[in-house]
Every structure is written in C-alpha cells, then in structure tokens.
Motif scaffolding. Sequence first.
Motif, PDB file in Angstrom:
ATOM      1  N   GLY A 197      -5.925   3.862  -4.640  1.00 37.60           N
ATOM      2  CA  GLY A 197      -6.148   4.547  -3.375  1.00 37.60           C
ATOM      3  C   GLY A 197      -5.082   4.282  -2.332  1.00 37.60           C
ATOM      4  O   GLY A 197      -5.376   4.230  -1.135  1.00 37.60           O
ATOM      5  N   ILE A 198      -3.819   4.132  -2.787  1.00 37.54           N
ATOM      6  CA  ILE A 198      -2.728   3.912  -1.831  1.00 37.54           C
ATOM      7  C   ILE A 198      -1.737   5.066  -1.926  1.00 37.54           C
ATOM      8  O   ILE A 198      -1.863   5.959  -2.756  1.00 37.54           O
ATOM      9  CB  ILE A 198      -2.017   2.565  -2.096  1.00 37.54           C
ATOM     10  CG1 ILE A 198      -1.288   2.596  -3.442  1.00 37.54           C
ATOM     11  CG2 ILE A 198      -3.008   1.413  -2.036  1.00 37.54           C
ATOM     12  CD1 ILE A 198      -0.329   1.442  -3.635  1.00 37.54           C
ATOM     13  N   TRP A 199      -0.707   5.030  -1.076  1.00 37.98           N
ATOM     14  CA  TRP A 199       0.272   6.115  -1.022  1.00 37.98           C
ATOM     15  C   TRP A 199       1.429   5.868  -1.982  1.00 37.98           C
ATOM     16  O   TRP A 199       1.764   4.729  -2.306  1.00 37.98           O
ATOM     17  CB  TRP A 199       0.820   6.261   0.390  1.00 37.98           C
ATOM     18  CG  TRP A 199      -0.189   6.595   1.442  1.00 37.98           C
ATOM     19  CD1 TRP A 199      -0.550   5.820   2.500  1.00 37.98           C
ATOM     20  CD2 TRP A 199      -0.967   7.791   1.543  1.00 37.98           C
ATOM     21  NE1 TRP A 199      -1.512   6.456   3.253  1.00 37.98           N
ATOM     22  CE2 TRP A 199      -1.790   7.675   2.687  1.00 37.98           C
ATOM     23  CE3 TRP A 199      -1.058   8.954   0.774  1.00 37.98           C
ATOM     24  CZ2 TRP A 199      -2.670   8.669   3.078  1.00 37.98           C
ATOM     25  CZ3 TRP A 199      -1.938   9.953   1.163  1.00 37.98           C
ATOM     26  CH2 TRP A 199      -2.733   9.798   2.307  1.00 37.98           C
ATOM     27  N   ALA A 200       2.062   6.963  -2.402  1.00 37.42           N
ATOM     28  CA  ALA A 200       3.252   6.873  -3.247  1.00 37.42           C
ATOM     29  C   ALA A 200       4.242   7.958  -2.831  1.00 37.42           C
ATOM     30  O   ALA A 200       3.878   8.939  -2.177  1.00 37.42           O
ATOM     31  CB  ALA A 200       2.886   7.026  -4.716  1.00 37.42           C
ATOM     32  N   PHE A 201       5.489   7.755  -3.218  1.00 38.38           N
ATOM     33  CA  PHE A 201       6.533   8.747  -2.996  1.00 38.38           C
ATOM     34  C   PHE A 201       7.193   9.075  -4.323  1.00 38.38           C
ATOM     35  O   PHE A 201       7.387   8.195  -5.167  1.00 38.38           O
ATOM     36  CB  PHE A 201       7.595   8.217  -2.019  1.00 38.38           C
ATOM     37  CG  PHE A 201       7.130   8.123  -0.594  1.00 38.38           C
ATOM     38  CD1 PHE A 201       7.288   9.199   0.266  1.00 38.38           C
ATOM     39  CD2 PHE A 201       6.546   6.961  -0.114  1.00 38.38           C
ATOM     40  CE1 PHE A 201       6.856   9.121   1.586  1.00 38.38           C
ATOM     41  CE2 PHE A 201       6.112   6.871   1.203  1.00 38.38           C
ATOM     42  CZ  PHE A 201       6.265   7.954   2.058  1.00 38.38           C
ATOM     43  N   GLY A 202       7.574  10.337  -4.499  1.00 37.62           N
ATOM     44  CA  GLY A 202       8.269  10.754  -5.703  1.00 37.62           C
ATOM     45  C   GLY A 202       9.775  10.659  -5.522  1.00 37.62           C
ATOM     46  O   GLY A 202      10.282  10.522  -4.406  1.00 37.62           O
ATOM     47  N   THR A 203      10.491  10.739  -6.642  1.00 37.51           N
ATOM     48  CA  THR A 203      11.952  10.673  -6.596  1.00 37.51           C
ATOM     49  C   THR A 203      12.553  11.712  -7.536  1.00 37.51           C
ATOM     50  O   THR A 203      11.922  12.140  -8.496  1.00 37.51           O
ATOM     51  CB  THR A 203      12.468   9.276  -7.008  1.00 37.51           C
ATOM     52  OG1 THR A 203      11.887   8.913  -8.267  1.00 37.51           O
ATOM     53  CG2 THR A 203      12.095   8.228  -5.982  1.00 37.51           C
ATOM     54  N   ASN A 204      13.759  12.126  -7.204  1.00 39.88           N
ATOM     55  CA  ASN A 204      14.584  13.041  -8.000  1.00 39.88           C
ATOM     56  C   ASN A 204      14.165  14.505  -7.892  1.00 39.88           C
ATOM     57  O   ASN A 204      14.997  15.380  -7.721  1.00 39.88           O
ATOM     58  CB  ASN A 204      14.630  12.633  -9.478  1.00 39.88           C
ATOM     59  CG  ASN A 204      15.167  11.231  -9.673  1.00 39.88           C
ATOM     60  OD1 ASN A 204      16.157  10.865  -9.050  1.00 39.88           O
ATOM     61  ND2 ASN A 204      14.510  10.440 -10.511  1.00 39.88           N
ATOM     62  N   MET A 205      12.877  14.806  -8.039  1.00 40.06           N
ATOM     63  CA  MET A 205      12.396  16.168  -7.856  1.00 40.06           C
ATOM     64  C   MET A 205      10.979  16.102  -7.306  1.00 40.06           C
ATOM     65  O   MET A 205      10.413  15.014  -7.194  1.00 40.06           O
ATOM     66  CB  MET A 205      12.452  16.942  -9.169  1.00 40.06           C
ATOM     67  CG  MET A 205      11.541  16.442 -10.272  1.00 40.06           C
ATOM     68  SD  MET A 205      11.769  17.341 -11.847  1.00 40.06           S
ATOM     69  CE  MET A 205      11.326  19.026 -11.377  1.00 40.06           C
ATOM     70  N   ASP A 264       0.824  -1.201   0.000  1.00 40.29           N
ATOM     71  CA  ASP A 264       0.000   0.000   0.000  1.00 40.29           C
ATOM     72  C   ASP A 264       0.866   1.261   0.000  1.00 40.29           C
ATOM     73  O   ASP A 264       0.396   2.358   0.289  1.00 40.29           O
ATOM     74  CB  ASP A 264      -0.995   0.008   1.173  1.00 40.29           C
ATOM     75  CG  ASP A 264      -0.325   0.052   2.534  1.00 40.29           C
ATOM     76  OD1 ASP A 264       0.923  -0.062   2.600  1.00 40.29           O
ATOM     77  OD2 ASP A 264      -1.041   0.197   3.549  1.00 40.29           O
ATOM     78  N   VAL A 265       2.145   1.073  -0.347  1.00 42.08           N
ATOM     79  CA  VAL A 265       3.080   2.183  -0.533  1.00 42.08           C
ATOM     80  C   VAL A 265       3.927   1.864  -1.762  1.00 42.08           C
ATOM     81  O   VAL A 265       4.461   0.764  -1.881  1.00 42.08           O
ATOM     82  CB  VAL A 265       4.008   2.381   0.692  1.00 42.08           C
ATOM     83  CG1 VAL A 265       5.053   3.454   0.395  1.00 42.08           C
ATOM     84  CG2 VAL A 265       3.198   2.763   1.924  1.00 42.08           C
ATOM     85  N   VAL A 266       4.034   2.821  -2.690  1.00 38.65           N
ATOM     86  CA  VAL A 266       4.788   2.622  -3.927  1.00 38.65           C
ATOM     87  C   VAL A 266       5.795   3.747  -4.091  1.00 38.65           C
ATOM     88  O   VAL A 266       5.460   4.917  -3.893  1.00 38.65           O
ATOM     89  CB  VAL A 266       3.849   2.601  -5.153  1.00 38.65           C
ATOM     90  CG1 VAL A 266       4.654   2.512  -6.449  1.00 38.65           C
ATOM     91  CG2 VAL A 266       2.868   1.451  -5.063  1.00 38.65           C
ATOM     92  N   VAL A 267       7.030   3.401  -4.451  1.00 37.58           N
ATOM     93  CA  VAL A 267       8.033   4.423  -4.748  1.00 37.58           C
ATOM     94  C   VAL A 267       8.748   4.060  -6.043  1.00 37.58           C
ATOM     95  O   VAL A 267       9.573   3.165  -6.086  1.00 37.58           O
ATOM     96  CB  VAL A 267       9.037   4.625  -3.582  1.00 37.58           C
ATOM     97  CG1 VAL A 267       9.683   3.309  -3.160  1.00 37.58           C
ATOM     98  CG2 VAL A 267      10.096   5.654  -3.949  1.00 37.58           C
ATOM     99  N   PRO A 268       8.393   4.729  -7.148  1.00 43.06           N
ATOM    100  CA  PRO A 268       9.059   4.468  -8.428  1.00 43.06           C
ATOM    101  C   PRO A 268      10.258   5.389  -8.640  1.00 43.06           C
ATOM    102  O   PRO A 268      10.224   6.567  -8.267  1.00 43.06           O
ATOM    103  CB  PRO A 268       7.968   4.766  -9.452  1.00 43.06           C
ATOM    104  CG  PRO A 268       7.144   5.836  -8.803  1.00 43.06           C
ATOM    105  CD  PRO A 268       7.217   5.596  -7.312  1.00 43.06           C
TER     106      PRO A 268
END
Length: 235
Positions: free
Chosen positions: A207-215, A186-190
């Motif tokens: 409907g789950i959480w994600a995190f961004g990367t680089n900017m 339920d957490v995704v980080v691409p």
Amino acid sequence: VAEDVFKVGLLSPGPVHDQGWNELAYNSIMLIEAELGAEVSYVEIEETPTVVEKAFRDYAEQGYDMIIGHSFSFQDAALIVAKDYPDTVFLTSGGEMVAPNLAPVVFKENEVAYLMGIIGAYMTETGKAIAIGGEEIPAITLPQGGFKAGFETVEGNECQMTYINSWEDIGAGKEAALAGIAAGADVVVPNANIAGQGAFQAAEESGIWAFGTNMDQSDLAPDTIIASTVYDYPA
C-alpha cells in the motif's frame, strides 16, 4: 532493378516485451519499419563480450545498414566491430565511445528522474524511499541518482540506493523492495527491467507509492505507480 531496402538490426539484452527498457528499443525499430519501410530484425542476447561481438558481426555480415546495441555494456564490442564494417552505422543506447560510424544515444534521464524525485518527496509520509537498480552501471546510477537528489531536496528525506545484480529476477526485485519497506520506505522506484516488476508487486501489496522508469509502466500497478520517466527513444 529493385531498390535496396534499408535494414536495421537490434541487439536486445532482454525480452523485448518487458514493458520497460527493452520494449523501448523494440518499439523504435517497429516505428522505423512502419515509417521508413525498413526491414527490421532483433535478437535477444546475453551481455557477455564474445556473444555481443558475434551478434554485431552477424548483422554486419548480413548487410544490415544500422545496428543498435541496446545497452551501455555493448559499446566495447560495437567499437571493435565498427572498425571492420565502415559502411555500417552502429549505435549504442548509452555509453561514450565514438567512431566515424559509431555513436551513443545519450539520455538526460537524470533530469526527469530528479523531477520525479521531487514529486515523491512531497508524497512520502515517512521521508524514506528506496531506489532499486538492476546493476550499478552509469545507465542506472544516473537516473536513480537523479531521483535520489530530487527526493532529498526536502530536508530530512533519505533515499536508499540498492542494486540486485539482475535484470530478470522478479523475486530479487520484490525482496529488495520489501527490505526497504521494512526499513520505513513508502516510495519505491525500480530500474531493473523485468526484475523491477517484483518491486511494483511489493509496493502494491504494502500500500505504498512507486514510480516507473524508461516507459509508462502505470499499467503494471495502476493504483500504485504515480508517474514514470518516459524516454522518447522511438523519436
């Protein structure tokens, strides 16, 4: 006599308006242009040795003072070409090769990714996350490994690492995220440039959480992306 203009060239491994890795470097040369009055240019190229080497040589032959190769994988070509153009400065984003006129820009992205993983660890309800990388290279395994380590600071948490071998296949990014979600994440980080946008789509739709990367990638899914690792590359 007119003064020589400082010339900076950028070799980008993907579209410079990808709202991620490549746009970081593009923003950097735009800042160099604005603040130093430099003449800047960029070219989007394939990550193949012959293409990269030729691109470095083309800029060097045109009298560019500094050439930025925005990929860990560009360092071999940079080392070869740097020897032939001792008055030109070569930089690579990531890597470890150093010469009199060659240096890597090294990030400590694993540290901020670790903190982001801790945030995810306390947001998750299933105790599972999935970290999606474009390729299994140090520039990706380091920050993704940092996130995994942070996420797993909570006993019982587990972060799956997967690589889609693409930087542009949005469908592959989405498919990888959906597979992880189906397995309970339920957490995704691409961390896969444009391909990562597919993972954000999957997270948003599920409907789950994600995190961004680089900017800061929050604009891609404002109600889904909690935070992003932000590289102050232009500075």
